[in-house]
Design a protein around this motif. Structure first.
Motif, mmCIF file in Angstrom:
data_model
loop_
_atom_site.group_PDB
_atom_site.id
_atom_site.type_symbol
_atom_site.label_atom_id
_atom_site.label_comp_id
_atom_site.label_asym_id
_atom_site.label_seq_id
_atom_site.Cartn_x
_atom_site.Cartn_y
_atom_site.Cartn_z
ATOM 1 N N GLN A 5 5.401 -2.718 10.367
ATOM 2 C CA GLN A 5 5.342 -1.187 10.734
ATOM 3 C C GLN A 5 7.410 -0.955 10.776
ATOM 4 N N TYR A 8 8.607 -1.068 7.441
ATOM 5 C CA TYR A 8 7.943 -0.180 6.476
ATOM 6 C C TYR A 8 9.267 0.989 6.887
ATOM 7 N N ILE A 19 9.910 6.442 -0.139
ATOM 8 C CA ILE A 19 8.963 5.607 0.616
ATOM 9 C C ILE A 19 8.516 4.807 -1.355
ATOM 10 N N ALA A 23 7.999 1.002 -1.236
ATOM 11 C CA ALA A 23 7.235 0.677 -1.270
ATOM 12 C C ALA A 23 6.865 -0.268 -2.448
ATOM 13 N N THR A 28 3.775 -3.075 -2.036
ATOM 14 C CA THR A 28 2.872 -2.490 -1.466
ATOM 15 C C THR A 28 2.904 -1.149 -1.634
ATOM 16 N N GLN A 30 2.377 3.506 -2.111
ATOM 17 C CA GLN A 30 2.426 4.275 -1.034
ATOM 18 C C GLN A 30 1.978 4.563 -0.243
ATOM 19 N N ILE A 33 2.100 2.684 3.157
ATOM 20 C CA ILE A 33 3.237 2.382 4.395
ATOM 21 C C ILE A 33 3.021 3.750 4.424
#
Length: 326
Positions: A5, A8, A19, A23, A28, A30, A33
């Motif tokens: 986290q 992120y 975002i 990502a 990863t 969107q 996140i």
């Protein structure tokens, strides 16, 4: 609270609250996140980001403080990895250098060649940019070392050590009037159009200061960050070139005349800087010494141990007197 986290929110802030961009860097999704940010905010009981609909637009006051702490945590996490690698894989890792075109093109090649021959399993990354950008990369941990002449002193997060002094030369075509002068003067140079470095690059500030002290205002008709570009336009007759001595190659630039200018300009100094608290691996110490032989591991460790700015300046002054001239 999870380390993921924290990564992120750090990346989202670094990518101007986009975002989608974060990502992509983090490999990863969107929605993933967004969900983790919300979970973190719920756990902490404060909003980290300001929202406009579904978009993040800024950090909240609490978020700004959280992100400052997060950056330090992630930096120390990287140091933990470096520490384990130091004992597990002494000749394998990465080395990231941020520098200017002049350093990358003329000063660094012999060092990089020698280093990569000795450490073929170290992944070498070379990033070029403007001096403030270079210093910022090192200060934020995006690069291990910053090597430049300008701007490093503005970043208190960096430990800076002097590598070498250098000066400039005047480039003209063989038929240029300045080529016939026995001893150049700034006044004579200022009578011709000038082609030189962009402000903020390769000691340009000291060059401007030298003219200003004598009340001269030269006509700078073209600036560039690349000495090869400057040489191209000198060849075309656009003006008189002023470049770093190291950028003149007698073999490749035999169609141009390089005139000594050491008596006209104060010498500039190239520094290497790295973030305070960075855990240097053995091959990093060795890279620094390959580039600047007087910067031994003992000297570097001494600089790392100094907490007082005056003590660091005293060390720099001690090194200053014996710096080589490029």
């Amino acid at each position: 609270m999870k380390l993921r986290q924290l990564r992120y929110i750090h990346e989202v802030a670094r990518h101007d609250f986009n975002i989608t961009s974060a990502a992509e860097v983090l490999f990863t999704s969107q929605p993933g996140i967004s969900k983790q940010i919300r979970l973190l905010e719920e756990e902490l009981g404060v909003d980290i980001f300001v929202r406009n609909g579904k978009h993040l637009t800024a950090t909240t006051p609490a978020g700004g403080r959280i992100l400052e702490i997060t950056e330090r945590i992630l930096y120390e996490v990287d140091n933990i990895k470096r520490a384990s690698d130091e004992y597990r894989q002494t000749d394998r890792g990465t080395l990231s250098i941020a520098t200017t075109h002049t350093q990358a093109r003329y000063a660094l090649p012999p060092t990089i060649q020698k280093f990569t021959e000795k450490y073929p399993r170290v992944s070498f990354q070379l990033h070029q940019g403007a001096p403030p950008q270079i210093a910022q990369w090192a200060a934020t941990g995006e690069a291990d070392f910053a090597i430049a002449t300008e701007a490093l002193e503005h970043f208190s997060e960096l430990i800076m050590l002097p590598c070498y002094h250098w000066n400039r030369c005047i480039l003209v075509r063989p038929d240029h009037p300045l080529a016939q002068m026995k001893k150049l003067t700034l006044k004579a140079i200022a009578e011709h159009p000038i082609v030189t470095y962009t402000f903020g690059f390769t000691g340009r500030s000291q060059l401007d200061r030298a003219f200003k002290v004598q009340g001269l205002f030269p006509d700078v008709v073209l600036t560039a960050v690349d000495a090869d570009v400057i040489k191209t336009y000198v060849r075309l007759g656009l003006g008189v070139g002023i470049i770093a001595n190291m950028a003149y190659d007698p073999a490749q630039d035999s169609d141009l005349v390089a005139l000594k200018a050491d008596h006209l300009f104060e010498a500039s100094t190239t520094h290497i800087g790295f973030r305070r608290g960075l855990l240097l691996r053995a091959y990093m110490y060795e890279f620094i010494q390959m580039f600047a032989p007087h910067l031994t591991p003992e000297i570097i460790k001494r600089a790392e141990s100094l907490k007082d700015a005056d003590a660091h300046q005293a060390l720099v002054a001690e090194l200053w007197q014996s710096l080589p001239q490029y």
